[in-house]
Design a protein around this motif. Structure first.
Motif, short mmCIF file in Angstrom:
data_model
loop_
_atom_site.label_atom_id
_atom_site.label_comp_id
_atom_site.label_asym_id
_atom_site.label_seq_id
_atom_site.Cartn_x
_atom_site.Cartn_y
_atom_site.Cartn_z
N LEU A 19 -30.29 -30.95 -95.16
CA LEU A 19 -31.34 -31.76 -94.55
C LEU A 19 -32.11 -30.84 -93.61
CD1 LEU A 19 -32.59 -34.63 -94.06
CD2 LEU A 19 -31.11 -34.75 -92.05
N GLY A 23 -36.44 -33.58 -91.56
CA GLY A 23 -35.85 -34.82 -92.05
C GLY A 23 -35.01 -35.56 -91.04
N PRO A 26 -36.73 -39.17 -89.40
CA PRO A 26 -36.56 -40.42 -90.17
C PRO A 26 -35.10 -40.84 -90.32
CG PRO A 26 -37.31 -38.63 -91.60
CD PRO A 26 -37.44 -38.15 -90.20
N LEU A 27 -34.17 -39.87 -90.37
CA LEU A 27 -32.75 -40.23 -90.41
C LEU A 27 -32.35 -40.92 -89.12
CD1 LEU A 27 -30.11 -39.86 -92.11
CD2 LEU A 27 -29.65 -37.86 -90.68
N LEU A 30 -33.46 -44.52 -88.94
CA LEU A 30 -32.59 -45.41 -89.71
C LEU A 30 -31.27 -45.69 -89.00
CD1 LEU A 30 -33.06 -43.86 -93.29
CD2 LEU A 30 -33.96 -46.05 -92.48
N GLU A 33 -28.26 -40.89 -87.97
CA GLU A 33 -28.04 -39.49 -87.58
C GLU A 33 -26.70 -39.30 -86.88
OE1 GLU A 33 -30.62 -35.95 -85.51
OE2 GLU A 33 -30.41 -37.82 -84.40
N LEU A 82 -25.15 -44.43 -96.68
CA LEU A 82 -26.37 -45.20 -96.95
C LEU A 82 -26.03 -46.53 -97.61
CD1 LEU A 82 -28.85 -42.49 -98.31
CD2 LEU A 82 -28.99 -43.67 -96.12
N ILE A 265 -33.83 -33.84 -99.67
CA ILE A 265 -33.41 -35.01 -98.89
C ILE A 265 -34.45 -35.35 -97.83
CG2 ILE A 265 -31.63 -35.97 -97.40
CD1 ILE A 265 -29.60 -34.14 -98.72
N LEU A 269 -36.73 -38.87 -97.45
CA LEU A 269 -36.74 -39.71 -96.25
C LEU A 269 -38.16 -39.87 -95.71
CD1 LEU A 269 -33.58 -38.30 -94.42
CD2 LEU A 269 -33.83 -40.58 -95.43
N LYS A 270 -38.94 -38.80 -95.72
CA LYS A 270 -40.32 -38.88 -95.21
C LYS A 270 -41.19 -39.73 -96.13
CE LYS A 270 -40.54 -34.33 -94.62
NZ LYS A 270 -41.07 -32.98 -94.28
N ARG A 273 -40.39 -43.40 -95.52
CA ARG A 273 -41.05 -43.86 -94.30
C ARG A 273 -42.54 -44.11 -94.56
NH1 ARG A 273 -40.48 -40.18 -89.00
NH2 ARG A 273 -41.53 -38.69 -90.36
#
Length: 358
Positions: A19, A23, A26-27, A30, A33, A82, A265, A269-270, A273
């Motif tokens: 990652l 990244g 955005p992790l 959510l 992280e 996830l 990855i 994620l981006k 978003r």
């Protein structure tokens, strides 16, 4: 919201498992992280580039917005986290072991997904079924794969040693060895090969993978190969569009150039978003197409540049000499790949030095 996935979790898949620093925001959004870090994901501080039996050069990740370190993420664990987060979300109906088999445009322009459990009508549909996306193919949006064809052969090695926080790329004839740390004292080691070298693996995938990996990285001779060795490819698929008729392609399904940059990855994620943000706009498809273009154009160019280097060992040597004389050039190039800034940060003189080593 309904999420369907044909897999049973936890499950493994071939992946670069890095990652990149871009990244992590955005992790974090959510709420995952801290979970990932507490699960043992080691930090990534930068990239080491080199040729066999020669000392590598170190290129640290650039600092941007308070972010500088990436994370080594084991997909077997990450995907399970996830899936667990989805299954416990009050506004999401998560349906594992449910295959999305087809998609069509129903009455009033509403997407209809044909799944193994029946049909689902959706106001908006996000397709994220990977590199060889079945639904993208059904929509006739697939372009590629484009030559020269590239493949990945991936395995994991357990090393009883302190965590090495570097992503290492070793360039050889017709392939690169790409490796990085993940949890459990393991390193993900991938051979990224051009098509002309793939016949070497025919009928002996595990043994040939082991031979090449230990030859290019002698430190692996004291490590244990754990789990299975898997192959994936070819890469370099594109989509004729990433959004139309309320259908949006996200992640590798939206197009993929090559894993050499390790951006898979973070890019997914981006893009996810950007998809969520587009739904609140008057023209969500147009908004997402523009956002996707901004997120992917420069990283794809960086990947193309690295692939150009990988085909020519002399260019790799020049790039290494360039980094020794002007270490900020490749750091800046990494920032371009992460989407921090544009190519205008690199001067014509720096480009000349990168390709000539002078």
């Amino acid at each position: 919201m309904i999420v369907v996935d044909k897999q049973v979790f936890p499950r493994d898949k071939p992946c670069g498992e890095g990652l990149m620093p871009s990244g992590r925001p955005p992790l974090r959004e959510l709420g995952l992280e801290d979970d990932v870090v507490s699960g043992g994901a080691p930090p990534l501080t930068g990239v080491q580039l080199g040729l066999p039996e020669q000392p590598p050069v170190e290129v640290r990740f650039p600092e941007h917005g308070g972010e500088q370190a990436g994370l080594g993420i084991r997909r077997l664990d990450f995907d399970a986290r996830l899936a667990d987060a989805l299954s416990h979300h009050s506004q999401i109906q998560f349906c594992p072991q449910t295959e999305a088999r087809d998609v069509r445009i129903g009455t009033e322009g509403v997407p209809v997904v044909v799944t193994s459990a029946g049909e689902v009508r959706a106001r908006f549909l996000a397709v994220a079924d990977g590199l060889r996306s079945t639904l993208r193919h059904r929509l006739r949006w697939t372009v590629g794969p484009r030559p020269p064809h590239r493949y990945g052969v991936v395995g994991h090695w357990r090393m009883e040693a302190p965590v090495d926080p570097w992503v290492r790329i070793t360039f050889d004839r017709g392939l690169e060895l790409y490796e990085g740390p993940v949890a459990g004292n393991q390193r993900m080691v991938a051979l990224l090969c051009y098509q002309e070298r793939m016949p070497e693996f025919s009928g002996r995938l595990d043994s040939r993978y082991r031979e090449i990996a230990q030859s290019l990285r002698p430190g692996l001779r004291n490590a244990e190969l754990v789990g299975s060795v898997s192959a994936v490819g070819p890469f370099s698929y594109r989509a004729s569009t990433v959004a139309r008729h309320r259908i949006f392609l996200v992640g590798d399904a939206a197009g993929f150039s090559d894993p050499i940059t390790g951006e898979g990855i973070a890019a997914a994620l981006k893009q996810a978003r950007a998809f969520a943000a587009a739904l609140d706009r008057p023209q969500p498809e147009r908004e997402y197409r523009g956002a996707h273009r901004r997120l992917t154009t420069d990283p794809c160019r960086v990947a193309s540049l690295l692939l150009r280097l990988s085909r020519t060992p002399a260019l790799v040597e020049r790039g290494i000499r360039s980094q020794q004389r002007a270490p900020h050039t490749l750091v800046t190039l990494l920032g371009v790949g992460f989407g921090y800034w544009g190519f205008n940060r690199i001067t014509p003189r720096e480009w000349v030095r990168l390709f000539t080593g002078r």
